[in-house]
Design a protein around this motif. Structure first.
Motif, PDB file in Angstrom:
ATOM      1  N   PHE A   1      36.420 -88.916 -15.991  1.00 52.74           N
ATOM      2  CA  PHE A   1      36.140 -89.987 -16.611  1.00 52.74           C
ATOM      3  C   PHE A   1      34.550 -89.973 -17.240  1.00 52.74           C
ATOM      4  N   GLN A   2      33.813 -89.348 -16.389  1.00 49.15           N
ATOM      5  CA  GLN A   2      32.481 -89.260 -16.541  1.00 49.15           C
ATOM      6  C   GLN A   2      32.254 -88.204 -17.787  1.00 49.15           C
ATOM      7  N   ARG A   3      32.870 -87.162 -17.768  1.00 49.70           N
ATOM      8  CA  ARG A   3      32.776 -86.296 -18.688  1.00 49.70           C
ATOM      9  C   ARG A   3      33.096 -86.824 -20.074  1.00 49.70           C
ATOM     10  N   LEU A   4      33.905 -87.651 -20.048  1.00 48.99           N
ATOM     11  CA  LEU A   4      34.380 -88.094 -21.350  1.00 48.99           C
ATOM     12  C   LEU A   4      33.233 -88.978 -22.063  1.00 48.99           C
ATOM     13  N   LEU A   5      32.485 -89.794 -20.825  1.00 44.77           N
ATOM     14  CA  LEU A   5      31.559 -90.510 -21.414  1.00 44.77           C
ATOM     15  C   LEU A   5      30.168 -89.870 -21.491  1.00 44.77           C
ATOM     16  N   ARG A   6      30.009 -88.971 -21.079  1.00 44.03           N
ATOM     17  CA  ARG A   6      28.489 -88.440 -21.206  1.00 44.03           C
ATOM     18  C   ARG A   6      27.971 -88.392 -22.418  1.00 44.03           C
TER      19      ARG A   6
ATOM     20  N   ASN B   1      19.885-100.188 -15.653  1.00 41.13           N
ATOM     21  CA  ASN B   1      20.003-101.785 -15.146  1.00 41.13           C
ATOM     22  C   ASN B   1      20.328-102.613 -16.368  1.00 41.13           C
ATOM     23  N   GLN B   2      20.047-102.233 -17.631  1.00 41.57           N
ATOM     24  CA  GLN B   2      20.882-103.301 -18.630  1.00 41.57           C
ATOM     25  C   GLN B   2      22.107-102.873 -18.609  1.00 41.57           C
ATOM     26  N   VAL B   3      22.482-101.803 -18.519  1.00 41.77           N
ATOM     27  CA  VAL B   3      24.192-101.576 -18.566  1.00 41.77           C
ATOM     28  C   VAL B   3      24.812-102.382 -17.439  1.00 41.77           C
ATOM     29  N   THR B   4      24.281-102.343 -16.242  1.00 42.50           N
ATOM     30  CA  THR B   4      24.725-103.006 -14.915  1.00 42.50           C
ATOM     31  C   THR B   4      24.697-104.598 -14.968  1.00 42.50           C
ATOM     32  N   THR B   5      23.775-105.077 -15.677  1.00 43.42           N
ATOM     33  CA  THR B   5      23.589-106.567 -15.974  1.00 43.42           C
ATOM     34  C   THR B   5      24.479-107.010 -16.924  1.00 43.42           C
ATOM     35  N   ALA B   6      24.695-106.047 -18.168  1.00 46.64           N
ATOM     36  CA  ALA B   6      25.977-106.569 -19.071  1.00 46.64           C
ATOM     37  C   ALA B   6      27.195-106.444 -18.479  1.00 46.64           C
TER      38      ALA B   6
ATOM     39  N   VAL C   1      41.634-109.623 -19.607  1.00 42.33           N
ATOM     40  CA  VAL C   1      41.350-109.004 -18.196  1.00 42.33           C
ATOM     41  C   VAL C   1      41.280-107.483 -18.271  1.00 42.33           C
ATOM     42  N   PRO C   2      42.657-106.805 -18.688  1.00 37.41           N
ATOM     43  CA  PRO C   2      42.795-105.336 -18.417  1.00 37.41           C
ATOM     44  C   PRO C   2      42.005-104.597 -19.414  1.00 37.41           C
ATOM     45  N   VAL C   3      41.648-105.411 -20.567  1.00 34.67           N
ATOM     46  CA  VAL C   3      40.558-104.718 -21.676  1.00 34.67           C
ATOM     47  C   VAL C   3      39.223-104.521 -20.949  1.00 34.67           C
ATOM     48  N   PHE C   4      38.685-105.755 -20.167  1.00 28.27           N
ATOM     49  CA  PHE C   4      37.537-105.705 -19.946  1.00 28.27           C
ATOM     50  C   PHE C   4      37.392-104.766 -18.646  1.00 28.27           C
ATOM     51  N   LEU C   5      38.431-104.886 -17.777  1.00 24.83           N
ATOM     52  CA  LEU C   5      38.582-104.244 -16.611  1.00 24.83           C
ATOM     53  C   LEU C   5      38.073-102.900 -16.931  1.00 24.83           C
ATOM     54  N   PHE C   6      38.745-102.313 -17.946  1.00 26.95           N
ATOM     55  CA  PHE C   6      38.464-100.887 -18.315  1.00 26.95           C
ATOM     56  C   PHE C   6      37.292-100.534 -18.944  1.00 26.95           C
ATOM     57  N   VAL C   7      36.644-101.646 -19.672  1.00 30.78           N
ATOM     58  CA  VAL C   7      35.326-101.471 -20.276  1.00 30.78           C
ATOM     59  C   VAL C   7      34.287-101.427 -19.087  1.00 30.78           C
ATOM     60  N   ARG C   8      34.800-102.452 -18.031  1.00 35.38           N
ATOM     61  CA  ARG C   8      33.822-102.475 -16.670  1.00 35.38           C
ATOM     62  C   ARG C   8      33.612-101.190 -16.040  1.00 35.38           C
ATOM     63  N   ILE C   9      34.713-100.453 -15.867  1.00 35.03           N
ATOM     64  CA  ILE C   9      34.890 -99.208 -15.119  1.00 35.03           C
ATOM     65  C   ILE C   9      33.858 -98.021 -16.131  1.00 35.03           C
ATOM     66  N   ALA C  10      33.957 -98.203 -17.395  1.00 31.05           N
ATOM     67  CA  ALA C  10      33.418 -97.510 -18.238  1.00 31.05           C
ATOM     68  C   ALA C  10      31.915 -97.701 -18.028  1.00 31.05           C
ATOM     69  N   LEU C  11      31.275 -98.967 -17.946  1.00 34.51           N
ATOM     70  CA  LEU C  11      29.954 -99.361 -18.057  1.00 34.51           C
ATOM     71  C   LEU C  11      29.318 -98.839 -16.547  1.00 34.51           C
ATOM     72  N   ASN C  12      30.354 -99.209 -15.494  1.00 35.49           N
ATOM     73  CA  ASN C  12      29.990 -98.665 -14.224  1.00 35.49           C
ATOM     74  C   ASN C  12      29.584 -97.266 -13.964  1.00 35.49           C
TER      75      ASN C  12
END
Length: 201
Positions: free
Chosen positions: A11-16, A30-35, A60-71
């Motif tokens: 997943f990280q490779r896709l987001l790099r 820190n801005q990403v974490t706070t967001a 919920v499922p949409v944001f949980l996917f976004v949250r994993i990406a942000l993390n």
């Protein structure tokens, strides 16, 4: 034990590429974490306020996917772009447990769900993450072992939110599902503690 967390490197490779672009734009970890935390509270608030509507559950499922990406992004920004800090480590750990509480506690408003089960899941999720962090204090690495880590919880609650948003009627089956999650969280906590002790033996 197996966990969705093991898919994190791919997943990280896709987001790099996106992470590099954010770093060039001056966005900080820190801005990403706070967001991620603020968006978790916003999503949870929508579910809490409009439980009879379908659209909040679909969020919920949409944001949980976004949250994993942000993390994943905030971690790469910290490690690969020289943004590691004590504040960032604190925000990351606190942000995870706060986000879990904000996203999962609103599920307790469903009439068919046992509120106590939801509260216990949030409590044990916090304890399991604390166990992973405490491992550092005894000389082991931060433990992310499953089978019910952060990503696994996101998958379960995301699937549940999707089902409710698609019109599946809530019923006793949800409590059975939550009971399984609760048992797996107990196992996760014990597994992290055991792995930490073995690593530091």
């Amino acid at each position: 034990m197996p966990s969705i967390y093991q898919l994190k490197p791919a997943f990280q490779r896709l987001l790099r590429p996106l992470t590099h672009a954010l770093a060039r734009a001056g966005v900080t970890a820190n801005q990403v974490t706070t967001a991620a935390v603020l968006l978790s509270f916003a999503t949870g608030w929508c579910v809490w306020q409009f439980p009879a509507e379908r659209w909040p559950w679909l969020l919920v499922p949409v944001f949980l996917f976004v949250r994993i990406a942000l993390n994943a992004i905030d971690g790469m920004l910290a490690r690969e772009h020289g943004q590691k800090s004590r504040l960032g480590a604190l925000l990351n750990e606190l942000g995870d447990v706060l986000s879990d509480a904000a996203l999962y506690l609103p599920f307790s408003v469903l009439p068919a769900i046992s509120p106590m089960l939801v509260v216990l899941i949030v409590l044990l999720a916090t304890i399991s993450e604390m166990t992973g962090v405490v491992a550092i204090q005894i000389g082991a690495s931060r433990r992310y072992d499953g089978p019910m880590g952060k990503s696994d919880r996101a998958f379960v609650f995301g699937a549940l939110g999707l089902a409710l948003g698609m019109g599946v009627a809530p019923g006793g089956w949800i409590n059975w599902l939550l009971g399984v999650v609760l048992a797996l969280l107990v196992l996760t906590t014990l597994n992290r503690a055991r792995k930490a002790l073995v690593e530091n033996a």
